[in-house]
Design a protein around this motif. Structure first.
Motif, short mmCIF file in Angstrom:
data_model
loop_
_atom_site.label_atom_id
_atom_site.label_comp_id
_atom_site.label_asym_id
_atom_site.label_seq_id
_atom_site.Cartn_x
_atom_site.Cartn_y
_atom_site.Cartn_z
N THR A 1 39.96 -11.87 57.74
CA THR A 1 39.24 -13.05 57.29
C THR A 1 40.01 -14.29 57.74
N ARG A 2 39.50 -15.47 57.38
CA ARG A 2 40.21 -16.68 57.76
C ARG A 2 41.63 -16.71 57.21
N ARG A 3 41.80 -16.20 56.01
CA ARG A 3 43.12 -16.28 55.36
C ARG A 3 43.84 -14.95 55.32
N TRP A 4 43.09 -13.85 55.19
CA TRP A 4 43.72 -12.59 54.84
C TRP A 4 43.63 -11.57 55.97
N ARG A 5 44.61 -10.65 55.97
CA ARG A 5 44.58 -9.46 56.82
C ARG A 5 44.88 -8.26 55.93
N LEU A 6 43.91 -7.36 55.79
CA LEU A 6 44.11 -6.12 55.04
C LEU A 6 44.30 -5.00 56.06
N ILE A 7 45.47 -4.38 56.07
CA ILE A 7 45.81 -3.36 57.05
C ILE A 7 45.80 -1.99 56.37
N LEU B 1 48.43 -6.18 52.51
CA LEU B 1 47.71 -7.45 52.51
C LEU B 1 48.66 -8.56 52.94
N TYR B 2 48.20 -9.39 53.88
CA TYR B 2 49.01 -10.51 54.37
C TYR B 2 48.20 -11.80 54.31
N ASP B 3 48.84 -12.84 53.82
CA ASP B 3 48.29 -14.19 53.82
C ASP B 3 48.67 -14.82 55.15
N ILE B 4 47.75 -14.79 56.11
CA ILE B 4 48.09 -15.16 57.48
C ILE B 4 48.36 -16.65 57.60
N GLN B 5 47.83 -17.45 56.70
CA GLN B 5 48.09 -18.89 56.75
C GLN B 5 49.50 -19.22 56.29
N ALA B 6 49.96 -18.53 55.27
CA ALA B 6 51.32 -18.76 54.77
C ALA B 6 52.36 -17.92 55.51
N ASP B 7 51.93 -16.81 56.10
CA ASP B 7 52.85 -15.83 56.69
C ASP B 7 52.28 -15.31 58.00
N PRO B 8 52.22 -16.15 59.06
CA PRO B 8 51.59 -15.72 60.32
C PRO B 8 52.30 -14.56 60.99
N THR C 1 55.45 -10.21 54.88
CA THR C 1 55.48 -9.94 53.44
C THR C 1 54.14 -9.42 52.96
N ASP C 2 54.12 -8.19 52.49
CA ASP C 2 52.92 -7.58 51.94
C ASP C 2 52.71 -8.12 50.52
N VAL D 1 42.42 -7.48 47.65
CA VAL D 1 42.40 -6.13 48.22
C VAL D 1 41.10 -5.42 47.85
N ALA D 2 40.70 -5.51 46.59
CA ALA D 2 39.48 -4.84 46.14
C ALA D 2 38.26 -5.41 46.85
N ARG D 3 38.21 -6.74 47.03
CA ARG D 3 37.06 -7.36 47.68
C ARG D 3 36.96 -6.94 49.15
N LEU D 4 38.08 -6.91 49.85
CA LEU D 4 38.06 -6.56 51.25
C LEU D 4 37.80 -5.06 51.45
N ARG D 5 38.33 -4.25 50.54
CA ARG D 5 38.04 -2.82 50.62
C ARG D 5 36.55 -2.57 50.41
N GLU D 6 35.95 -3.28 49.47
CA GLU D 6 34.53 -3.10 49.21
C GLU D 6 33.70 -3.53 50.41
N ALA D 7 34.11 -4.61 51.05
CA ALA D 7 33.40 -5.05 52.25
C ALA D 7 33.45 -3.98 53.34
N HIS D 8 34.63 -3.37 53.50
CA HIS D 8 34.73 -2.31 54.51
C HIS D 8 33.94 -1.08 54.10
N GLU D 9 33.92 -0.76 52.82
CA GLU D 9 33.12 0.37 52.35
C GLU D 9 31.65 0.17 52.74
N GLN D 10 31.14 -1.03 52.57
CA GLN D 10 29.74 -1.29 52.90
C GLN D 10 29.51 -1.17 54.41
#
Length: 576
Positions: A371-377, A382-389, A393-394, A403-412
């Protein structure tokens, strides 16, 4: 009279990452021409592709994610772009553009997947995923090779990258009085790293550069990119040409990583991971675009999250193109963003980065959600790419709701796409468009022999292909170890000189002989076996076949089960 619609030239290089340009901060590499273009272009600074060659190219051509379009691996019959997909070239051709493709395709070498089956009218290319791989003309090694002009082999003089640009320039000049789309896809700087010595010497001796020839290949690309720009000026085409420079995945040669994918040597622009990685270093790449007549350029950075999936819908909008049939893109047009009408795209952008290097379908959580801010690997980190490019730091424990929101998006997404993942794209045999057809060990279902050195060393492969017999009739099958162009018996070895000339060959390579005593062919419910003599160049079968889709098997057998070996090449012809 000037063309009312813009010309489009899309330059994409192979395995060159975000870090591999002077304009993106690399302190050593010499890329003055691309750097100058960067100064004049619009730059997408958070642009993402797939971590590997084929998945990026399929997504770029269709605006569909790899798991949807079928091209989610580099071999194994999984690098073929589904026949029903509408490609970028088909869209331009439908709108009376002249279309040309030069260099690397890597989305299928047989009908109906070849570039000239998918909308490109002029094609000059190697085969497979790189020069010297199994589908390619035997012995190609970057210099003075034989490449394919709309499928027909023709010898060339010179270095591969120089040839791709030369052919592109010839195409542009021949079509300067009408709208054209040129797709220039270099195989460089993909390994093995081979280039004229003068380029390599620019970087030799620098202990901070892991692969001097890799940088040399990029400097050669840069010189050719300068030639391209000068030709556009010479032909008075620059103003109304959309020129794009991008790359297909993270770098393969810019840095050395530790076991946690952090760079310990070289330059990686502060990112974690390289080619193949789900961290940003695997899929964040440069993307520069300039269209003077359209008011797009000016050395402007755009930090919005953008994707390879967006390129086709963007060009459709900017060039006022009609689609040959309706398409629901996974990407969206960046037109309003590029024109400065908005600073952000609508909605909360989500991208699902996923591939697999195997015949088997991708594993559900071997992926990244971006996403714009997050990377779920892998569904966990989970990484905050804006604060930690640098993704050091996980923070999954701190943001469980994210994490739950992004996992649900991938589930769909997984629920939508997973039912078709088991489907193979069948290679057609018996078609008027390609008869005879040559199958090879890069597209087998199972263990592949993906480069020519594998064949020299007699690496075992699985003799299974997924095929569509287009028309019923009598078919001739020729099972071979060596391709027809070298005219060698099954049981003989290539010369020592030939073995060493292959670009993937280790210094101590030895050709390994095979001694088949019989060959076996299976198609639908028919199976035939015949004996093989040492002097035979191929095992030949005649078989009456119905039309339909099936798995074809072609094997050589010896005196013991361990000597069973899939045929590396199978020549199939429907007889009159």
């Amino acid at each position: 009279m000037p063309n009312p619609q813009p010309n489009v030239i899309l330059v994409i290089t192979d395995d060159q990452g975000y870090a591999d340009l002077g304009c993106t901060g690399n302190p050593w590499i010499q890329t003055p021409n691309i750097d100058a273009f960067h100064e004049e272009a619009l730059r997408l600074t958070d642009f993402h592709v797939s971590p590997l060659c084929t998945p990026t190219r399929g997504a770029l051509m269709t605006g569909h994610r790899p798991l949807r379009n079928g091209a989610w691996a580099t071999c194994w019959g999984r690098s073929l772009l589904r026949e029903e997909e509408v490609t970028m070239a088909e869209v331009f051709a439908h709108n009376e553009y002249r279309t040309g493709m030069f260099g690397k395709w890597h989305l299928g070498d047989n009908y109906p997947y070849r570039p000239f089956d998918r909308g490109f009218q002029t094609v000059v290319a190697h085969k497979g995923g790189g020069v010297g791989q199994t589908p390619d003309f035997w012995g190609n090694n970057y210099f003075d090779d034989t490449y394919f002009h709309n499928g027909a082999p023709r010898p060339h003089e010179g270095y591969c990258t120089d040839i791709w640009f030369e052919q592109t320039l010839a195409f542009i000049e021949a079509n300067a009085d009408q709208p054209f789309f040129a797709y220039l896809a270099t195989n460089a700087p993909h390994s093995p790293y081979l280039v004229a010595e003068r380029y390599q010497q620019l970087y030799a001796g620098n202990p901070d550069i892991p692969e001097p020839a890799f940088y040399g290949m990029i400097t050669n690309i840069d010189e050719n990119f300068g030639r391209l720009r000068r030709k556009l000026v010479e032909l008075d085409l620059e103003e109304n040409t959309i020129l794009v420079f991008m790359t297909d995945n993270g770098s393969s040669g810019s840095a050395v990583l530790d076991e946690n994918h952090f760079p310990v040597r070289g330059y990686n622009a502060g990112m974690r991971g390289m080619k193949g990685s789900y961290y940003d270093g695997g899929h964040r790449v440069p993307f520069f675009l300039r269209w003077p007549q359209g008011g797009i350029g000016g050395g402007r950075d755009l930090g919005e999250l953008t994707l390879h999936l967006d390129v086709l819908p963007t060009l459709v909008e900017m060039c006022s193109l009609e689609l040959p049939r309706p398409v629901a893109f996974d990407g969206q047009s960046l037109g309003p963003l590029l024109r400065g009408e908005t600073e952000t795209l609508p909605g909360d952008r989500l991208e699902f980065v996923q591939y697999r290097q195997a015949t088997e379908v991708p594993e559900k959580w071997t992926n990244a959600v971006v996403t714009r801010r997050w990377r779920l690997i892998h569904g966990q980190e989970l990484y905050d790419i804006q604060a930690d490019p640098g993704q050091t730091t996980d923070v999954a424990d701190q943001y469980p709701e994210v994490v739950a929101r992004l996992r649900e998006a991938h589930e769909q997404w997984w629920e939508e796409v997973s039912p078709q993942l088991e489907e193979y794209c069948p290679i057609t045999i018996g078609s008027e468009a390609e008869n005879p057809t040559r199958l090879d060990a890069m597209d087998v279902m199972g263990d592949v022999a993906w480069h020519q050195t594998s064949i020299v060393q007699a690496q075992k492969s699985t003799g299974k292909w997924y095929v569509r017999v287009e028309r019923p009739g009598t078919y001739r099958f020729g099972l071979r170890r060596w391709p027809a162009e070298i005219d060698l018996p099954l049981a003989e070895c290539v010369s020592e000189e030939d073995a060493r000339s292959h670009i993937y060959a280790p210094p101590d390579i030895q050709c390994q002989a095979i001694h088949p005593t019989s060959a076996r062919l299976k198609l639908f419910d028919q199976e035939q076996t015949q004996s093989v003599s040492p002097g035979d160049q191929e095992a030949t079968f005649l078989m009456d076949s119905p039309a339909g889709v099936t798995q074809m098997e072609a094997w050589f057998m010896g005196d013991t089960p361990e000597e069973q070996q899939g045929a590396y090449y199978v020549y199939v012809e429907r007889l009159p």
